[in-house]
Write a protein that holds these residues in place. Structure first.
Motif, PDB file in Angstrom:
ATOM      1  N   GLU A 194       0.586   9.234  -7.666  1.00 54.46           N
ATOM      2  CA  GLU A 194       0.463  10.095  -6.486  1.00 54.46           C
ATOM      3  C   GLU A 194       1.620   9.861  -5.514  1.00 54.46           C
ATOM      4  N   ILE A 195       1.941   8.602  -5.254  1.00 57.28           N
ATOM      5  CA  ILE A 195       3.028   8.316  -4.304  1.00 57.28           C
ATOM      6  C   ILE A 195       4.380   8.701  -4.912  1.00 57.28           C
ATOM      7  N   SER A 196       4.483   8.679  -6.247  1.00 63.07           N
ATOM      8  CA  SER A 196       5.746   9.059  -6.879  1.00 63.07           C
ATOM      9  C   SER A 196       6.058  10.534  -6.624  1.00 63.07           C
ATOM     10  N   ARG A 197       5.033  11.358  -6.513  1.00 62.83           N
ATOM     11  CA  ARG A 197       5.234  12.782  -6.207  1.00 62.83           C
ATOM     12  C   ARG A 197       5.794  12.936  -4.798  1.00 62.83           C
ATOM     13  N   VAL A 198       5.288  12.131  -3.873  1.00 68.27           N
ATOM     14  CA  VAL A 198       5.770  12.163  -2.489  1.00 68.27           C
ATOM     15  C   VAL A 198       7.236  11.714  -2.445  1.00 68.27           C
ATOM     16  N   ILE A 199       7.514  10.642  -3.189  1.00 64.89           N
ATOM     17  CA  ILE A 199       8.884  10.108  -3.236  1.00 64.89           C
ATOM     18  C   ILE A 199       9.845  11.155  -3.778  1.00 64.89           C
ATOM     19  N   ARG A 200       9.482  11.780  -4.898  1.00 63.98           N
ATOM     20  CA  ARG A 200      10.379  12.747  -5.527  1.00 63.98           C
ATOM     21  C   ARG A 200      10.608  13.971  -4.650  1.00 63.98           C
ATOM     22  N   LYS A 201       9.586  14.384  -3.938  1.00 63.80           N
ATOM     23  CA  LYS A 201       9.733  15.531  -3.027  1.00 63.80           C
ATOM     24  C   LYS A 201      10.689  15.175  -1.885  1.00 63.80           C
ATOM     25  N   HIS A 202      10.618  13.915  -1.447  1.00 62.09           N
ATOM     26  CA  HIS A 202      11.452  13.453  -0.337  1.00 62.09           C
ATOM     27  C   HIS A 202      12.859  13.087  -0.797  1.00 62.09           C
ATOM     28  N   ASP A 203      12.954  12.538  -2.001  1.00 66.29           N
ATOM     29  CA  ASP A 203      14.229  11.996  -2.493  1.00 66.29           C
ATOM     30  C   ASP A 203      14.498  12.495  -3.900  1.00 66.29           C
ATOM     31  N   GLU A 204      15.400  13.462  -3.996  1.00 64.79           N
ATOM     32  CA  GLU A 204      15.756  14.071  -5.273  1.00 64.79           C
ATOM     33  C   GLU A 204      16.613  13.149  -6.134  1.00 64.79           C
ATOM     34  N   LEU A 205      17.294  12.194  -5.500  1.00 64.93           N
ATOM     35  CA  LEU A 205      18.302  11.385  -6.193  1.00 64.93           C
ATOM     36  C   LEU A 205      17.790  10.029  -6.677  1.00 64.93           C
ATOM     37  N   SER A 251       0.847  -1.199   0.000  1.00 61.83           N
ATOM     38  CA  SER A 251       0.000   0.000   0.000  1.00 61.83           C
ATOM     39  C   SER A 251       0.876   1.240   0.000  1.00 61.83           C
ATOM     40  N   THR A 252       0.301   2.333  -0.462  1.00 59.69           N
ATOM     41  CA  THR A 252       1.047   3.592  -0.499  1.00 59.69           C
ATOM     42  C   THR A 252       1.330   4.101   0.910  1.00 59.69           C
ATOM     43  N   ASP A 253       0.432   3.842   1.847  1.00 63.77           N
ATOM     44  CA  ASP A 253       0.650   4.270   3.232  1.00 63.77           C
ATOM     45  C   ASP A 253       1.870   3.579   3.834  1.00 63.77           C
ATOM     46  N   GLN A 254       2.009   2.282   3.545  1.00 66.85           N
ATOM     47  CA  GLN A 254       3.181   1.543   4.026  1.00 66.85           C
ATOM     48  C   GLN A 254       4.470   2.146   3.470  1.00 66.85           C
ATOM     49  N   LEU A 255       4.428   2.472   2.182  1.00 70.40           N
ATOM     50  CA  LEU A 255       5.614   3.026   1.532  1.00 70.40           C
ATOM     51  C   LEU A 255       5.973   4.395   2.109  1.00 70.40           C
ATOM     52  N   LYS A 256       4.961   5.210   2.360  1.00 70.90           N
ATOM     53  CA  LYS A 256       5.206   6.531   2.957  1.00 70.90           C
ATOM     54  C   LYS A 256       5.933   6.401   4.289  1.00 70.90           C
ATOM     55  N   MET A 257       5.529   5.398   5.061  1.00 67.28           N
ATOM     56  CA  MET A 257       6.140   5.192   6.384  1.00 67.28           C
ATOM     57  C   MET A 257       7.570   4.650   6.258  1.00 67.28           C
ATOM     58  N   GLY A 258       7.880   4.041   5.104  1.00 69.18           N
ATOM     59  CA  GLY A 258       9.192   3.402   4.945  1.00 69.18           C
ATOM     60  C   GLY A 258      10.142   4.133   4.018  1.00 69.18           C
ATOM     61  N   LEU A 259       9.866   5.423   3.727  1.00 70.35           N
ATOM     62  CA  LEU A 259      10.752   6.166   2.833  1.00 70.35           C
ATOM     63  C   LEU A 259      12.141   6.318   3.447  1.00 70.35           C
ATOM     64  N   PRO A 260      13.175   6.049   2.664  1.00 69.84           N
ATOM     65  CA  PRO A 260      14.555   6.075   3.183  1.00 69.84           C
ATOM     66  C   PRO A 260      15.183   7.458   3.077  1.00 69.84           C
ATOM     67  N   VAL A 261      16.391   7.569   3.592  1.00 66.46           N
ATOM     68  CA  VAL A 261      17.194   8.772   3.390  1.00 66.46           C
ATOM     69  C   VAL A 261      17.511   8.873   1.904  1.00 66.46           C
ATOM     70  N   ALA A 262      17.443  10.068   1.355  1.00 64.92           N
ATOM     71  CA  ALA A 262      17.679  10.271  -0.073  1.00 64.92           C
ATOM     72  C   ALA A 262      19.033   9.708  -0.499  1.00 64.92           C
ATOM     73  N   SER A 263      19.025   8.990  -1.621  1.00 70.31           N
ATOM     74  CA  SER A 263      20.271   8.391  -2.107  1.00 70.31           C
ATOM     75  C   SER A 263      20.133   8.014  -3.577  1.00 70.31           C
ATOM     76  N   LYS A 264      21.243   8.089  -4.280  1.00 69.72           N
ATOM     77  CA  LYS A 264      21.293   7.668  -5.675  1.00 69.72           C
ATOM     78  C   LYS A 264      21.054   6.161  -5.789  1.00 69.72           C
ATOM     79  N   GLU A 265      21.265   5.437  -4.702  1.00 76.03           N
ATOM     80  CA  GLU A 265      21.113   3.983  -4.715  1.00 76.03           C
ATOM     81  C   GLU A 265      19.680   3.533  -4.484  1.00 76.03           C
ATOM     82  N   TYR A 281      23.180  19.201   2.364  1.00 75.94           N
ATOM     83  CA  TYR A 281      22.360  20.068   3.218  1.00 75.94           C
ATOM     84  C   TYR A 281      21.571  19.220   4.203  1.00 75.94           C
ATOM     85  N   LYS A 282      21.142  19.829   5.274  1.00 75.95           N
ATOM     86  CA  LYS A 282      20.376  19.122   6.295  1.00 75.95           C
ATOM     87  C   LYS A 282      18.884  19.256   6.025  1.00 75.95           C
ATOM     88  N   SER A 283      18.179  18.135   6.081  1.00 74.88           N
ATOM     89  CA  SER A 283      16.735  18.103   5.919  1.00 74.88           C
ATOM     90  C   SER A 283      16.159  17.408   7.140  1.00 74.88           C
TER      91      SER A 283
END
Length: 266
Positions: free
Chosen positions: A71-82, A39-53, A142-144
Motif C-alpha cells: 500500500e505504501i509503495s503505491r503512495v511512494i510511486r505516485k510521489h516519486d517516479e524515479l 510505520s507507514t504514517d512516518q514514511l508518508k510524512m518523510g517522503l523526499p523530493v523525487a530522485s533517482k538516488e 516540471y513543477k509539482s
C-alpha cells in the motif's frame, strides 16, 4: 544515495541499516543517507523530493498488516517516479501482487532463503549504475507543488490535454503512470520541441512509439498504451518512426560489420 528503510521490528531495522552501510562501503557509494521508519504514517510524512538516488527498502508486513508495504509503495510511486523500491519479507506469496499494484519494484528478497546481503548488494550496484547513467541523461523538468521534479525523456509516452482544466495536462509514462502537470499542451509544444503534436489533444514522444495504426488512427507505444493520431499527422509520424528505425538498423549493421572485421583480423 538516499535509503529509506521501513521495518517495524527494531532489531531487523538496525540489521538492515548495518547491512546497507557495509554494502555502501564495499561498492564505494560517495554519499549515503539512511532514514529509518517503523510505520507507514512516518514514511508518508518523510517522503523526499523525487530522485533517482532514492531507494526504498520495504517490509511487506507492518503492524500486523501483511499488505502494508504494498500500500505504501503505491503512495511512494505516485510521489516519486524515479525511486527504486525493494521489498524484503518472509511473505513471498505476495510477489505477483507487486505487479498488480504496478509500482515497478526493482526486487523482492525473501528473508527466509537466499543471501539477503548479496542480493541487496547487487540491487544497490544496479541503482548506482542507473544514477551514474542518469547524470548524462536528458531530463524533462516540471513543477509539482513547490518542488521541481525531473524524469528522463525516454520514460515519457505522451501528454494529454486535461479537459477539466485548460491550464493543465496529464503526462503518461512508460510504467503507466498518469501525472497531472500545471502546463497545457500549447506551452509544452512550444518549449519541448522533441515531442510531436499528433492531435489537438495529444503531444507524443516519437521515441516511445512502436508503430502507427492507420486503421484505428492511433499511435501504439512499446508499453501497450495507445493514443489518437489525427489523419493529417499520421504520415508525418510514420516517417519519424521509420527514420528512427532505419538509424538504429544502420547502427546495428555498422557495429556488426566492425565486429566481423575484428574477428577476421584475429
Amino acid at each position: 544515495m538516499n535509503v529509506f528503510i521501513l521495518e517495524d521490528d527494531h532489531n531487523q531495522q538496525r540489521h538492515l541499516k548495518t547491512m546497507v552501510e557495509k554494502i555502501s562501503r564495499e561498492i564505494s557509494v560517495n554519499e549515503l543517507k539512511i532514514n529509518l521508519f517503523a510505520s507507514t504514517d512516518q514514511l508518508k510524512m518523510g517522503l523526499p523530493v523525487a530522485s533517482k538516488e532514492n531507494v526504498f527498502i520495504l517490509d511487506l508486513e507492518i503492524s500486523g498488516i501483511k499488505t502494508a508495504g504494498l500500500e505504501i509503495s503505491r503512495v511512494i510511486r505516485k510521489h516519486d517516479e524515479l525511486a527504486s523500491i525493494i521489498f524484503i519479507t518472509v511473505h513471498d506469496e505476495f510477489v505477483y501482487t507487486t505487479y498488480k499494484y504496478r509500482v515497478s519494484a526493482l526486487d523482492f528478497i525473501a528473508k527466509d532463503r537466499g543471501n539477503i546481503q548479496e542480493e541487496l548488494k547487487q540491487d544497490l550496484i544496479h541503482i548506482q549504475k542507473e544514477v551514474q547513467t542518469a547524470a548524462t541523461e536528458e531530463l524533462f523538468t516540471y513543477k509539482s507543488y513547490y518542488d521541481e521534479v525531473q524524469i528522463p525523456y525516454k520514460n515519457i509516452c505522451y501528454f494529454e490535454a486535461n479537459h477539466n482544466n485548460t491550464h493543465s495536462s496529464i503526462m503518461y509514462t512508460t510504467d503507466n503512470q498518469g501525472i497531472q502537470l500545471n502546463y497545457n499542451l500549447r506551452t509544452l509544444a512550444k518549449n519541448e520541441k522533441r515531442f510531436f503534436r499528433s492531435h489537438r489533444s495529444y503531444l507524443i514522444n516519437p521515441q516511445q512509439v512502436k508503430h502507427v495504426d492507420f486503421l484505428h488512427h492511433q499511435a501504439v507505444f512499446y508499453n501497450g498504451l495507445v493514443c489518437p493520431v489525427s489523419r493529417r499527422h499520421e504520415k508525418e509520424l510514420f516517417k519519424l518512426i521509420k527514420s528512427r528505425n532505419m538509424f538504429f538498423l544502420g547502427l546495428f549493421i555498422f557495429s556488426y560489420s566492425l565486429l566481423n572485421d575484428m574477428i577476421i583480423t584475429l
